[in-house]
Design a protein around this motif. Sequence first.
Motif, short mmCIF file in Angstrom:
data_model
loop_
_atom_site.label_atom_id
_atom_site.label_comp_id
_atom_site.label_asym_id
_atom_site.label_seq_id
_atom_site.Cartn_x
_atom_site.Cartn_y
_atom_site.Cartn_z
N GLY A 169 12.77 -13.06 7.24
CA GLY A 169 12.13 -12.08 6.28
C GLY A 169 11.32 -11.06 6.90
O GLY A 169 10.56 -10.39 6.12
N TYR A 170 11.60 -10.59 8.20
CA TYR A 170 11.08 -9.59 8.68
C TYR A 170 11.96 -8.38 8.97
O TYR A 170 12.60 -8.65 10.16
CB TYR A 170 10.13 -9.76 10.01
N VAL A 171 11.91 -7.18 8.63
CA VAL A 171 12.88 -6.20 8.66
C VAL A 171 12.02 -4.88 8.76
O VAL A 171 11.93 -4.54 7.56
CB VAL A 171 14.01 -6.20 7.80
N PRO A 172 11.43 -4.38 9.94
CA PRO A 172 10.88 -3.14 9.63
C PRO A 172 11.69 -1.85 9.41
O PRO A 172 12.84 -2.10 9.42
CB PRO A 172 10.33 -3.03 11.22
N ASP A 173 11.00 -0.75 9.12
CA ASP A 173 11.92 0.21 8.80
C ASP A 173 12.79 0.77 9.77
O ASP A 173 13.49 1.68 9.65
CB ASP A 173 11.12 1.42 8.08
N ASN A 174 12.10 0.76 11.21
CA ASN A 174 12.81 1.32 12.35
C ASN A 174 12.29 0.47 13.51
O ASN A 174 11.63 -0.65 13.50
CB ASN A 174 12.33 2.50 12.71
N LEU A 175 13.39 0.68 14.60
CA LEU A 175 13.27 -0.41 15.79
C LEU A 175 13.43 0.65 16.89
O LEU A 175 14.51 1.35 17.07
CB LEU A 175 14.17 -1.36 15.83
N VAL A 176 12.36 0.90 17.87
CA VAL A 176 12.52 1.80 18.94
C VAL A 176 12.31 0.51 20.28
O VAL A 176 11.57 -0.18 20.34
CB VAL A 176 11.63 2.77 19.23
N ASP A 203 18.43 -7.35 19.84
CA ASP A 203 19.64 -7.77 19.19
C ASP A 203 19.57 -9.31 18.72
O ASP A 203 19.73 -9.71 17.49
CB ASP A 203 20.99 -7.62 20.04
N VAL A 204 18.90 -9.92 19.71
CA VAL A 204 18.78 -11.52 19.50
C VAL A 204 17.56 -11.59 18.43
O VAL A 204 17.74 -12.07 17.49
CB VAL A 204 18.69 -12.13 20.69
N VAL A 205 16.43 -11.03 18.89
CA VAL A 205 15.34 -11.15 18.33
C VAL A 205 15.20 -10.60 16.87
O VAL A 205 14.78 -11.09 15.83
CB VAL A 205 14.02 -10.43 18.82
N ALA A 206 15.95 -9.49 16.60
CA ALA A 206 15.78 -8.67 15.44
C ALA A 206 16.73 -9.56 14.45
O ALA A 206 16.20 -9.64 13.07
CB ALA A 206 16.51 -7.34 15.47
N ARG A 238 0.91 -1.25 0.07
CA ARG A 238 -0.02 0.03 -0.03
C ARG A 238 1.01 1.23 -0.06
O ARG A 238 0.39 2.38 0.05
CB ARG A 238 -0.78 0.20 1.26
N GLY A 239 2.22 1.13 0.13
CA GLY A 239 3.04 2.08 0.23
C GLY A 239 3.52 2.88 1.34
O GLY A 239 3.79 3.87 1.70
N LEU A 240 2.98 1.89 2.35
CA LEU A 240 3.23 2.53 3.85
C LEU A 240 4.47 2.11 4.41
O LEU A 240 4.85 0.84 4.15
CB LEU A 240 2.10 2.13 4.69
N LYS A 241 5.19 3.05 5.44
CA LYS A 241 6.10 2.52 6.13
C LYS A 241 5.83 1.49 7.23
O LYS A 241 4.66 1.51 7.63
CB LYS A 241 6.86 3.90 6.85
N VAL A 242 6.67 0.86 7.51
CA VAL A 242 6.66 -0.23 8.61
C VAL A 242 7.47 -0.13 9.95
O VAL A 242 8.48 -0.10 9.86
CB VAL A 242 6.75 -1.62 8.10
N GLY A 243 7.00 0.59 10.81
CA GLY A 243 7.60 0.97 12.09
C GLY A 243 7.59 0.01 13.07
O GLY A 243 6.65 -0.99 12.90
N SER A 244 8.34 -0.19 14.51
CA SER A 244 8.13 -0.92 15.36
C SER A 244 8.79 -0.56 16.63
O SER A 244 9.50 0.34 16.67
CB SER A 244 9.11 -2.32 14.92
N THR A 245 7.98 -0.69 17.66
CA THR A 245 8.40 -0.19 19.03
C THR A 245 8.21 -1.75 20.01
O THR A 245 7.46 -2.57 19.63
CB THR A 245 7.57 0.73 19.74
N THR A 246 8.84 -1.54 21.22
CA THR A 246 8.78 -2.96 21.79
C THR A 246 9.22 -2.70 23.30
O THR A 246 9.85 -1.46 23.60
CB THR A 246 9.87 -3.93 21.37
N GLY A 247 8.74 -3.36 24.14
CA GLY A 247 8.89 -3.43 25.46
C GLY A 247 10.39 -4.03 25.89
O GLY A 247 10.85 -3.85 26.87
N TYR A 248 10.77 -4.68 24.87
CA TYR A 248 11.84 -5.43 25.20
C TYR A 248 13.45 -4.26 24.98
O TYR A 248 13.28 -3.31 24.23
CB TYR A 248 12.40 -6.20 23.95
N ASN A 249 14.49 -4.63 25.75
CA ASN A 249 15.57 -3.79 25.60
C ASN A 249 16.45 -4.11 24.36
O ASN A 249 16.22 -5.09 23.85
CB ASN A 249 16.38 -3.49 26.95
N ARG A 250 17.35 -3.16 24.23
CA ARG A 250 18.39 -3.60 22.82
C ARG A 250 19.01 -4.94 23.00
O ARG A 250 18.85 -5.67 22.15
CB ARG A 250 19.43 -2.40 22.77
#
Length: 272
Positions: A147-154, A137-140, A121-133
Amino acid sequence: MNEHHQDKLQAVVFDWAGTIIDFGSCAPMGAFVRLFAQFGIELGIAEARGPMGLAKWDHIKALTELPRVAAQWQAKHGRPFTHADIDHLYDVFTPMNAAVVPDFCDFIPGALEAVKAVRARGLKVGSTTGYNRPIMDVVAKIAAEGGYVPDNLVCAGDLAAGRPAPLMMYRSFADLGVWPPYAVVKVDDTGVGVQEGLNAGSWSVGLAISGNAAGLTLAEWQALDAAGRQAVRDRATAELRAAGAHYVIDSVADLLPVLDAIDARLARGERP
């Protein structure tokens, strides 16, 4: 200002556990229970789930405030919990959670397809989490391999406050280059995650079945009959509605019709 550009969605910001990966948001549960057991305190799974969605330090602090937990600590140590105790618990928790998280990185059914459709649809894919870095680092890395790489990670801990504060969303707007807030949808399986979106001025979609609100593994959910499923759905939906969710669906697999509905509302001049 280009009004036409503003009346269309520009991004979807997804939570991680219970939303994209880890059906039932199970990875932290065992870790919280084991963490407290290591310090001689008995904690139930339902108790451990209560504060889910908060940054993990805040989550541990909330658990130490449960009367049953506080009483056990007082009996053992002859004093209440201090901030230093919570810091220590958190330092022990992070490697515990990081160690189990690879076992809980399966994608939620339909998640990859939903993300692909959002991008189409032409939308960006962002991500936030309650996990720390350190945990992310393991999860991402595992998610990227799948096959999942969002456009950002906070991550929790990146900013001065975690959920339900909107700061992780604000960082996402800046990372993704999107505005205004009403052109963004937040998708989450917890009440505080829904409120993270609302407090940022975005649309919030709650997930009733795939995450913490239902608190069931995929196998447990699939084993329920229709009446059992509806009972879980009703309870979880009520919890997410009470948090202020604009929409509640079972999982991200059901997201596309909601995006259509929000786009139609934006076109009519409606705002969250």
